[in-house]
Write an enzyme that holds these catalytic residues in place. Structure first.
Site, PDB file in Angstrom:
ATOM      1  N   SER A   1      -7.290 -58.294 -28.246  1.00 32.80           N
ATOM      2  CA  SER A   1      -6.751 -59.261 -27.285  1.00 32.80           C
ATOM      3  C   SER A   1      -7.375 -59.032 -25.921  1.00 32.80           C
ATOM      4  O   SER A   1      -7.748 -57.901 -25.588  1.00 32.80           O
ATOM      5  CB  SER A   1      -5.233 -59.110 -27.173  1.00 32.80           C
ATOM      6  OG  SER A   1      -4.906 -57.918 -26.480  1.00 32.80           O
ATOM      7  N   ASP A   2      -7.476 -60.103 -25.139  1.00 30.41           N
ATOM      8  CA  ASP A   2      -7.780 -59.892 -23.728  1.00 30.41           C
ATOM      9  C   ASP A   2      -6.628 -59.067 -23.148  1.00 30.41           C
ATOM     10  O   ASP A   2      -5.536 -58.997 -23.723  1.00 30.41           O
ATOM     11  CB  ASP A   2      -7.971 -61.221 -22.978  1.00 30.41           C
ATOM     12  CG  ASP A   2      -8.740 -61.000 -21.670  1.00 30.41           C
ATOM     13  OD1 ASP A   2      -8.824 -59.840 -21.205  1.00 30.41           O
ATOM     14  OD2 ASP A   2      -9.250 -61.988 -21.094  1.00 30.41           O
ATOM     15  N   TRP A   3      -6.875 -58.455 -22.021  1.00 29.79           N
ATOM     16  CA  TRP A   3      -5.966 -57.443 -21.463  1.00 29.79           C
ATOM     17  C   TRP A   3      -4.597 -58.046 -21.125  1.00 29.79           C
ATOM     18  O   TRP A   3      -4.456 -58.800 -20.161  1.00 29.79           O
ATOM     19  CB  TRP A   3      -6.628 -56.807 -20.252  1.00 29.79           C
ATOM     20  CG  TRP A   3      -7.421 -55.573 -20.602  1.00 29.79           C
ATOM     21  CD1 TRP A   3      -7.367 -54.375 -19.926  1.00 29.79           C
ATOM     22  CD2 TRP A   3      -8.338 -55.356 -21.685  1.00 29.79           C
ATOM     23  NE1 TRP A   3      -8.193 -53.450 -20.543  1.00 29.79           N
ATOM     24  CE2 TRP A   3      -8.790 -54.011 -21.620  1.00 29.79           C
ATOM     25  CE3 TRP A   3      -8.799 -56.153 -22.735  1.00 29.79           C
ATOM     26  CZ2 TRP A   3      -9.682 -53.467 -22.538  1.00 29.79           C
ATOM     27  CZ3 TRP A   3      -9.691 -55.616 -23.657  1.00 29.79           C
ATOM     28  CH2 TRP A   3     -10.110 -54.293 -23.546  1.00 29.79           C
ATOM     29  N   GLY A   4      -3.605 -57.713 -21.935  1.00 26.62           N
ATOM     30  CA  GLY A   4      -2.276 -58.282 -21.739  1.00 26.62           C
ATOM     31  C   GLY A   4      -2.144 -59.643 -22.388  1.00 26.62           C
ATOM     32  O   GLY A   4      -1.175 -60.348 -22.133  1.00 26.62           O
ATOM     33  N   GLY A   5      -3.071 -59.993 -23.239  1.00 29.87           N
ATOM     34  CA  GLY A   5      -3.049 -61.325 -23.862  1.00 29.87           C
ATOM     35  C   GLY A   5      -2.369 -61.354 -25.228  1.00 29.87           C
ATOM     36  O   GLY A   5      -2.414 -62.364 -25.917  1.00 29.87           O
TER      37      GLY A   5
END
Ligand code: BGC
Length: 743
Positions: free
Chosen positions: A292-296
Site C-alpha cells: 500500500s502507499d503509506w497509510g493507504g
C-alpha cells in the site's frame, strides 16, 4: 514477532547467531575479517539452490514459516518521523520503511527507499545521492536507453546506501497537468510512459533491488488524494491509465506494485478487487506483491481478499488484526500463504537473497555525468526565432543572466521524491530546494570574453535595465511543485510573467529557460526570442543548459505532454477540490469501512492529453511530441507492412548542417467504428543523424497498440477496417501518411 535489540535478547545461542548474521548481512554488511562469521545453516538449505525458480524457492521457505513469521512479512516496521517509533525501528536503514524478512532462514530484510529521481533522505542519513532530471523531464528524451541508465544509476545508489527496494517507478499518466506530482511521472501518453518506466524498472531491478511501479491507479490529482474517488469508465481506464502500468510491468517485470491513496470507482485502490486481482493478477499475470502507499491501507479482510499483500508503513491492519482474522477463519491459510509467497518470491526473483547488500561509496562523478547526459537529451527547445540560439561564444560582448537563484542553482521537485543536495542539511517536507548547479557560472565558463552580469529579478526595472544594456538576456524562471499539492494554475508564480515581459520589452533577444515540473502558460510567448524547457534539471542541470544554449549539444528533447494555451482548455478547467474536512494532504487511516468523501469524474475518458485537444479541436501552445533542433529533418518513403506484428518503415534525413538526433513519431488513426480519439502514438525512435545523412527507420508495432479494449468481452481486440498511419516529428507535424486495411 518483534525483534528486540540483540544485546537484550533471551534467544538461544544458535538462534541468536543466525539472527545476528542475517541482520548484519541485511544492514551494514560490515566485512571485518577479524570477525569472519561461520557459514549459517541456511547457506545449504534447499531454497538456496539457484537452479530452482523463484516460485519453487519461495514455496520451500513458506513451508518452514511460523504464523508469526508470515505475518511479519505482511507489513512494515514504521518510518522515521511517522508517528511513534516502532520497537524494531533501530533495524531500519533510514528509508521510508522496511519489512523484517526471516533472518533464521536467510531471507533478508526488505529495506525500502523513495527514489523517484534519486535516492531520498541522504541528508538525514549522512549519505550522498545523485539528482537526475525529473521523471517527466527525462521522458522528454523519449529514450528507453536513457531510462535504463536512469534506473541502473538509482539501483546502484540504493544498494550502495544499504537499500534493496526502490519506491520509484511513478507512471500515473498526466490527465491533470496541475497535479503536483506530474514531475514524478512520465507524461500523458500511456505507450511512451509505459515504455520508459518499464525500461527504468528493468535496469533498476537488475541491480538487485526490488523494482516498484506506482501509484496504482488513477491517482491523477493530489487534492484530497486520500478521500477522492476517481470515477472512470472501464474502457478508458484500460486504454489509458492502466495501459501505462501494463506496458511498464511487461517490460520491467517489477516485483512490486504500490497501490494508491485514492479510490477507483467506489473502492479504495488498496482494496479494489478489480484493479488488484481481476486486472493486475489475472489479466496481466503479475506475480510480484502489492504494497500500500503509506497509510493507504483501509481494511484487513477486504484488502486481503482484493489482493493487497503488504501494508506500509505500519501494521494497523496487517499485523495482529490480520493474525486474528486468520485464526478466526476470516482469512484462509491459502490466502495468507498467497501473500507470503508473493513477497518471498519477489526477494528471490529480484536477487535479494542471492546478493546480500554490501554498502559502498556512491560513484559521485559517474552519477554527475549520467545526470548531465540525460538532461542534455531532455531539454526541449520550444522556440528559436531568427536562429537566436545557439549563442555565439566569441561574438557576444555582454550577457544578462536574470532570475531568482540563477547565480547559484536550479530548482528541484518536492515531497517524498525530494533528493537532498550536497553540502546541506535536509530542507524538510515541501521545501524549495535548489541544486548547486549555477547557470551564471556555466554561462561565464562558455563565454569567457563576454561581460556576464546577474540580476535576481526581484527588482523588475533593474533586471530590464540590465537586459537593455546587454547583447542578450537569459531569464531562468521556476515553477515549484510537490507531492501533497496541486497547482491552482499553470501560470508561472511570483510575478515571473511580468519579469519576462519587462525583460523582453527591453531586449527582444531574450531567452527564457523554464525550470518547471509541468506545463506552464506563456502570455509572453510572442515577445521573447527563444524558449528552452529544462524541467527540474538535476545535479548537473546548468552544465547541460549551457551546452544547449551555446550549441555544444544540439537539442533533441520533445514534449511528453501538451502545453495548453490556458487552463480553460483543460478537460477540467479547475481541479476538483475536496469538501471541508477531507483535505487529505496527509495520509489518513480509516476504520475498515472506509468510503471516499468526494469524487472526480474523468468524463473525458479516452481523451487524455493530445487526444483531448485533437478531439475537441482546441489549439495548444506547444503540442505533445514537439521540440526544435539546430538542424532540420525531412521525412519520406513511408511503408506499412500489415501482419501479426505490423511494421512501419520510413526515411529520416538531416537536411541541415549540424549533426543531431531526431525523435521520429508514429501515430495511427483507428477505423471510425472503433470510436477512438483522432489519433494515438504507436511507436517512436530516436534517430542519430550526421549533417546531410539519411537513415531508414523500421518500427515493429505491438498489435495491442492498435487495439481497443472491448468491455463486453473483457479483452483487447483489433477492430477490422482502415487504419491511417502517420509519421513525423510532432503530434501536429506528421508529413507522411498511409491508409492500410487491417482485418
Ligand atoms: C507517497 C509515496 C511514497 C511514500 C513513502 C507517500 O506519501 O505517496 O509515493 O513512496 O509516501 O515515502
Amino acid at each position: 514477532m518483534k525483534i528486540s535489540s540483540p544485546w537484550h535478547t533471551c534467544l538461544s545461542g544458535s538462534a541468536f547467531l543466525a539472527l545476528f548474521l542475517a541482520v548484519s548481512t541485511s544492514l551494514s554488511q560490515a566485512q571485518d575479517p577479524r570477525h569472519k562469521p561461520a557459514e549459517p545453516e541456511w547457506a545449504h538449505a534447499a531454497w538456496m539452490n539457484k537452479s530452482l525458480t523463484a516460485d519453487e524457492r519461495a514455496d520451500l521457505v513458506l513451508k518452514e514459516l511460523t504464523l508469526d513469521e508470515k505475518i511479519d512479512l505482511l507489513h512494515g516496521e514504521g518510518m522515521p518521523g511517522w508517528g511513534k517509533p516502532k520497537p524494531n525501528a533501530y533495524l531500519g536503514n533510514g528509508g521510508a520503511g522496511f519489512v523484517l524478512g526471516v533472518p533464521r532462514l536467510g531471507i533478508p530484510f526488505i529495506q525500502m527507499s523513495d527514489a523517484a529521481y534519486g535516492v531520498r533522505s541522504s541528508a538525514e542519513n549522512g549519505r550522498y545521492s545523485t539528482a537526475l532530471p525529473s521523471n517527466v523531464g527525462a521522458a522528454a528524451s523519449w529514450d528507453p536507453q536513457a531510462a535504463c541508465d536512469y534506473g541502473a544509476l538509482i539501483g546502484r545508489e540504493l544498494r550502495a546506501q544499504g537499500y534493496n527496494m526502490t519506491l520509484g517507478g511513478g507512471v500515473n499518466i498526466t490527465r491533470e497537468p496541475r497535479n503536483g506530482r506530474t514531475f514524478e511521472y512520465q507524461g500523458e501518453d500511456p505507450i511512451l510512459a509505459g515504455t520508459l518506466v518499464g525500461n527504468r524498472i528493468k535496469c533498476e531491478q537488475a541491480q538487485h533491488v526490488i523494482g516498484d511501479i506506482k501509484h496504482y491507479a488513477v491517482n491523477d490529482q493530489e487534492s484530497g488524494r486520500n478521500d477522492v474517488d476517481s470515477i472512470i469508465d472501464k474502457r478508458s481506464l484500460q486504454e489509458s491509465d492502466l495501459l501505462a502500468f501494463d506496458i511498464g510491468i511487461r517490460i520491467g517485470d517489477p516485483q512490486a506494485v504500490m497501490c494508491s491513496y485514492n479510490a477507483i470507482n467506489g473502492d479504495y485502490a488498496c482494496e479494489n478487487k478489480y484493479t488488484l486481482t481481476d486486472v493486475l493478477r489475472k489479466q496481466w499475470g503479475f506475480k510480484g506483491f502489492v504494497l500500500s502507499d503509506w497509510g493507504g491501507t483501509h481494511s484487513t479482510v477486504k484488502a486481503s481478499e482484493a489482493g493487497l499483500d503488504n501494508e506500509e508503513p505500519e501494521d494497523n491492519f496487517y499485523g495482529n488484526t490480520f493474525k486474528k482474522a486468520v485464526q478466526d477463519g476470516k482469512i484462509s491459510q491459502a490466502e495468507l500463504n498467497e501473500h507470503v509467497h508473493r513477497i518471498l518470491r519477489a526477494e528471490f526473483a529480484a536477487g535479494l537473497v542471492d546478493n546480500p547488500i554490501r554498502k559502498s561509496v556512491v560513484d559521485v562523478l559517474g552519477g554527475l555525468d549520467t545526470a548531465q547526459r540525460i538532461e542534455e537529451s531532455s531539454i526541449v527547445l520550444l522556440k528559436n526565432s531568427n536562429h537566436l540560439l545557439p549563442l555565439d561564444k566569441a561574438g557576444l560582448k555582454s550577457i544578462a543572466i536574470i532570475g531568482d537563484h540563477a547565480d547559484m542553482g536550479m530548482i528541484s521537485g518536492g515531497g517524498s521524491a525530494q533528493v537532498d543536495p550536497p553540502g546541506q542539511p535536509s530542507a524538510g517536507w515541501q521545501a524549495h530546494v535548489w541544486f548547486p548547479t549555477s547557470p551564471l557560472k556555466n554561462v561565464i565558463a562558455k563565454a569567457p570574453t563576454a561581460k556576464v552580469q546577474f540580476a535576481s529579478g526581484s527588482d523588475v526595472a533593474a533586471a530590464a535595465a540590465l537586459a537593455r544594456a546587454s547583447d542578450v538576456a537569459i531569464v531562468f524562471v521556476q515553477q515549484w511543485t510537490s507531492e501533497g499539492m496541486d497547482l491552482a494554475s499553470l501560470s508561472l508564480p511570483d510575478n515571473q510573467d511580468a519579469l519576462i515581459g519587462a525583460v523582453a520589452a527591453a531586449n527582444p533577444k531574450t531567452i527564457v529557460v523554464l525550470e518547471t515540473g509541468t506545463a506552464v502558460t506563456m502570455p509572453w510567448v510572442d515577445r521573447v526570442g527563444a524558449i528552452a524547457e529544462a524541467w527540474y534539471s538535476g545535479s548537473r542541470g546548468a552544465e547541460a543548459v549551457a551546452n544547449v544554449l551555446f550549441g555544444d549539444v544540439n537539442p533533441s528533447g520533445k514534449l511528453p505532454m501538451t502545453f495548453p494555451k490556458s487552463e480553460a482548455d483543460l478537460p477540467h478547467p479547475i481541479v476538483v477540490q475536496p469538501p471541508p474536512g477531507a483535505q487529505g494532504a496527509s495520509p489518513v487511516m480509516h476504520d475498515g469501512g472506509a468510503k471516499p468523501k468526494f469524487s472526480v469524474t474523468y468524463r473525458e475518458g479516452l481523451k487524455v492529453g493530445y487526444k483531448w485537444y485533437d478531439a475537441e479541436k482546441k489549439p495548444v501552445l506547444f503540442p505533445f511530441g514537439f521540440g526544435l533542433s539546430y538542424t532540420t529533418y525531412g521525412y519520406s518513403d513511408l511503408q506499412v507492412t500489415p501482419g501479426a506484428t505490423p511494421s512501419v518503415s520510413f526515411k529520416v534525413t538531416n537536411a541541415g548542417s549540424k549533426d543531431g538526433v531526431e525523435i521520429a513519431e508514429v501515430y495511427a488513426s483507428l477505423p471510425a467504428s472503433a470510436q477512438e480519439p483522432p489519433k494515438r502514438l504507436i511507436g517512436f525512435s530516436r534517430v542519430s543523424l550526421a549533417a546531410g545523412e539519411s537513415k531508414t527507420v523500421s518500427i515493429a508495432i505491438d498489435p495491442e497498440y492498435l487495439s481497443i479494449f472491448d468491455v463486453t468481452a473483457d479483452k483487447w481486440k483489433l477492430v477490422a477496417g482502415s487504419y491511417t498511419f502517420l509519421v513525423g516529428g510532432s503530434s501536429q507535424d506528421l508529413p507522411l501518411s498511409k491508409i492500410v486495411s487491417i482485418n
